[in-house]
Design an enzyme around this catalytic site. Structure first.
Site, PDB file in Angstrom:
ATOM      1  N   SER A 136      -2.281  -4.294  38.784  1.00 27.20           N
ATOM      2  CA  SER A 136      -1.793  -2.739  37.903  1.00 27.20           C
ATOM      3  C   SER A 136      -0.154  -2.453  38.311  1.00 27.20           C
ATOM      4  O   SER A 136       0.752  -2.070  37.317  1.00 27.20           O
ATOM      5  CB  SER A 136      -2.255  -1.764  37.774  1.00 27.20           C
ATOM      6  OG  SER A 136      -2.183  -1.045  39.513  1.00 27.20           O
ATOM      7  N   HIS A 175      -2.488  13.133  -6.970  1.00 29.33           N
ATOM      8  CA  HIS A 175      -2.701  11.271  -7.561  1.00 29.33           C
ATOM      9  C   HIS A 175      -2.374  10.519  -8.205  1.00 29.33           C
ATOM     10  O   HIS A 175      -2.272   9.379  -8.833  1.00 29.33           O
ATOM     11  CB  HIS A 175      -4.195  11.808  -8.971  1.00 29.33           C
ATOM     12  CG  HIS A 175      -5.050  12.942  -8.810  1.00 29.33           C
ATOM     13  ND1 HIS A 175      -6.137  12.818  -7.077  1.00 29.33           N
ATOM     14  CD2 HIS A 175      -4.476  14.626  -8.671  1.00 29.33           C
ATOM     15  CE1 HIS A 175      -6.621  14.129  -7.599  1.00 29.33           C
ATOM     16  NE2 HIS A 175      -5.718  15.249  -7.755  1.00 29.33           N
ATOM     17  N   LYS A 211      15.511 -10.822  -3.640  1.00 25.31           N
ATOM     18  CA  LYS A 211      15.044  -9.508  -2.693  1.00 25.31           C
ATOM     19  C   LYS A 211      15.706  -8.905  -2.106  1.00 25.31           C
ATOM     20  O   LYS A 211      16.526  -9.539  -0.870  1.00 25.31           O
ATOM     21  CB  LYS A 211      13.824 -10.717  -2.342  1.00 25.31           C
ATOM     22  CG  LYS A 211      12.538 -11.170  -3.021  1.00 25.31           C
ATOM     23  CD  LYS A 211      12.013  -9.704  -3.762  1.00 25.31           C
ATOM     24  CE  LYS A 211      10.794  -9.211  -3.088  1.00 25.31           C
ATOM     25  NZ  LYS A 211       9.452  -9.898  -2.974  1.00 25.31           N
ATOM     26  N   SER A 219      14.485 -12.551   1.218  1.00 23.81           N
ATOM     27  CA  SER A 219      13.223 -13.179   1.442  1.00 23.81           C
ATOM     28  C   SER A 219      13.815 -14.489   1.536  1.00 23.81           C
ATOM     29  O   SER A 219      14.899 -14.711   1.193  1.00 23.81           O
ATOM     30  CB  SER A 219      12.717 -13.361   0.192  1.00 23.81           C
ATOM     31  OG  SER A 219      11.717 -14.139  -0.527  1.00 23.81           O
ATOM     32  N   GLU A 226       7.813  -0.728   6.013  1.00 25.54           N
ATOM     33  CA  GLU A 226       6.213  -1.391   5.883  1.00 25.54           C
ATOM     34  C   GLU A 226       6.135  -1.627   7.438  1.00 25.54           C
ATOM     35  O   GLU A 226       4.644  -0.967   8.041  1.00 25.54           O
ATOM     36  CB  GLU A 226       6.521  -3.254   5.695  1.00 25.54           C
ATOM     37  CG  GLU A 226       6.638  -3.264   4.415  1.00 25.54           C
ATOM     38  CD  GLU A 226       6.447  -3.799   3.687  1.00 25.54           C
ATOM     39  OE1 GLU A 226       6.197  -3.786   2.593  1.00 25.54           O
ATOM     40  OE2 GLU A 226       8.562  -4.306   4.453  1.00 25.54           O
TER      41      GLU A 226
HETATM   42  N1  ARG Z   1      -4.007   2.105  40.130  1.00 20.27           N
HETATM   43  C1  ARG Z   1      -5.323   2.473  40.112  1.00 20.27           C
HETATM   44  C2  ARG Z   1      -4.931   3.580  38.787  1.00 20.27           C
HETATM   45  O1  ARG Z   1      -4.128   2.985  37.613  1.00 20.27           O
HETATM   46  C3  ARG Z   1      -5.368   3.434  40.639  1.00 20.27           C
HETATM   47  C4  ARG Z   1      -5.730   4.230  42.009  1.00 20.27           C
HETATM   48  C5  ARG Z   1      -6.660   2.936  42.155  1.00 20.27           C
HETATM   49  N2  ARG Z   1      -8.420   4.198  42.999  1.00 20.27           N
HETATM   50  C6  ARG Z   1      -8.497   3.082  43.544  1.00 20.27           C
HETATM   51  N3  ARG Z   1      -9.261   3.753  44.190  1.00 20.27           N
HETATM   52  N4  ARG Z   1      -8.575   2.052  43.885  1.00 20.27           N
HETATM   53  O2  ARG Z   1      -5.903   4.135  38.049  1.00 20.27           O
END
Ligand code: ARG
Length: 477
Positions: free
Chosen positions: A28, A166, A293, A287, A300
């Site tokens: 992550s 409305h 345009k 456009s 939008e």
């Molecule tokens: N990257 C993990 C998360 O965002 C952190 C916690 C991970 N904990 C674990 N026991 N693998 O949730």
């Protein structure tokens, strides 16, 4: 396997390295690196709290704090180092530990004593959301400021418009009243953003992986050091809970929904049929095919993106639904959608504020819309009520008058008094005074009404607002 141990936070009981595809799938760091400033803040607080319980010597605290300063500084300024150190980091927590070991040798492995990434990630995320909510609040306040500026201009010129329900002409209102209606909605959002920040303001540190801390860490000390005013009351709940993230996402969906409504109003106002608003070049696009345009793309896109914000809330709710109590890796899915929703809403609000600031309103068109005699039908009914006619009857009489005028192909205000009196003898000379746009507007002189006097008060109340106070929409009685 020592090589595995060197590169992971958890290698001891494993024989085989993770599958390469799975390994990259589970990382992550690519997105939770955004939590680095918060992770480092928590690390500092934790390092200090390890001293009174005898894990760190004063000197070790000092060394660790100095290393954390250095890591923070390097992460900000040395991009190549950040990428290199982060390349095989599982997440932001692993990244800091790797960097600490690089800096301090084995002392770097000591900071993680008695704590878990489960509580760390919840704490970092809470700190992020507290900051994020106040950043969004600042943007929403800028937008309210723009609404107030437009309301001021519109009130100075007493610009009326056809109020609609409305999408049909209903009763005349002031353009300033329209802007203030939007301001009121955004005030409610500010309240929700503050509630979300308050919901996040509870520190999980000391909850461990799920069961608490066995080394006697002073949880209050850690929390206070980080600026929290409360600590979580149950370690198991603390690692399971993402309600604070849901609260923030819900507040963001409020902002986005209100923006989508403002956007829709402006798209309609900018259409040739309405021509109430003149789109600023800076916030419109052309456009590739039709030279004439000028399209309201900015509104939008704001309207369109609001769908994505709702999706973020539903996405996290769906991830959380049915999860067993405690930390589950599913929870890692909370961050990307929330970061995106936060970034998008902040931009949506700021773009809306600038676009609104540069939008001019066509006062002639607005006046013409407000001058539709049909808008005065309710005033005629109210007139009869003031003469003692029961309202249902008055409504019916005016309806018949309108039908008669329609049959004669004239506007009903063109019917002479003598004809009107055929429908009700309560109609007399003074009717004319009630049946003007100015009189209709002035008559709405109740708090919250659209009379110039009340709108002036509402605008003053908005401009005099003390943002340090608790924010409520509405007028106190
Ligand atoms: N990257 C993990 C998360 O965002 C952190 C916690 C991970 N904990 C674990 N026991 N693998 O949730």
């Amino acid at each position: 396997m020592t090589d595995r141990k060197d590169t992971k936070l958890w290698g001891g009981r494993f024989d085989k390295a993770p599958d390469a595809r799975f390994d990259s799938f589970q990382r992550s760091f690519a997105f939770d690196r955004r939590l680095l400033p918060y992770e480092i803040a928590v690390d500092r607080a934790w390092a200090k709290a390890l001293e009174p319980i005898g894990i760190f010597s004063a000197n070790e605290v000092k060394q660790t704090l100095a290393a954390l300063d250095k890591i923070e500084e390097r992460a900000e300024n040395d991009h190549a180092w950040l990428e290199k150190t982060g390349a095989d980091a599982e997440d932001v927590h692993h990244f800091v530990e790797k960097a600490l070991v690089e800096e301090l040798g084995p002392l770097g492995w000591k900071l993680h004593t008695g704590r878990s990434r489960n509580e760390l990630v919840a704490t970092d995320f809470r700190l992020f959301i507290m900051d994020a909510a106040s950043e969004t609040e600042a943007a929403v306040r800028a937008l309210i400021e723009m609404l107030s500026i437009q309301a001021n201009v519109a009130l100075d010129n007493v610009v009326p418009m056809a109020g609609m329900t409305h999408m049909q002409h209903a009763q005349p209102i002031l353009l300033a009243h329209f802007f203030l209606a939007h301001a009121e909605a955004f005030l409610r959002d500010i309240r929700k953003l503050r509630l979300a920040a308050e919901g996040a303001n509870v520190c999980p540190m000391g909850s461990g992986a799920l069961a608490g801390n066995s080394l006697g860490i002073d949880r209050r000390l850690v929390a206070a050091e980080l600026g929290f005013t409360r600590i979580t009351a149950n370690s198991l709940d603390a690692v399971s809970d993402r309600d604070f993230a849901l609260d923030y996402l819900f507040a963001l969906t409020g902002v986005a929904t209100h923006l989508s409504r403002l956007a829709e109003d402006l798209v309609i106002f900018a259409s040739q049929e309405f021509a109430y608003a003149i789109l600023p070049d800076e916030f419109s696009t052309g456009s590739s095919l039709m030279p004439q345009k000028k399209n309201p793309d900015c509104w939008e896109l704001i309207r369109g993106k609001s769908g994505r914000i709702n999706a973020a809330l539903v996405g996290l709710l769906t991830t959380l639904k049915g999860l067993p109590t405690s930390y589950q890796r599913d929870l890692q899915e909370d961050k990307e959608i929330l970061f995106d929703a936060h970034d998008q809403v902040t931009e949506m609000v700021l773009v809306a504020a600038s676009a609104l600031f540069t939008t001019r309103f066509n006062e002639q068109r607005l006046l013409a819309s407000a001058s539709d005699p049909a808008l005065l039908a309710t005033e005629a009914a109210d007139y009869l009520v003031r003469k003692g006619v029961p309202f249902r009857q008055a409504h019916d009489i005016v309806g018949k008058v309108l039908k008669e005028a329609e049959g004669q192909r004239i506007t009903w205000t063109e019917l002479p008094l003598s004809e009107l009196r055929k429908f009700s003898t309560a109609f007399s000379e003074d009717l004319k005074q009630s049946l003007t746009l100015t009189a209709a507007l002035a008559a709405k002189n109740v708090p919250g009404g659209t009379s110039p006097e009340q709108v002036k008060k509402a605008l003053a109340a908005l401009d005099d607002r003390d943002w340090g106070d608790e924010i409520f929409s509405g007028i106190a009685i």
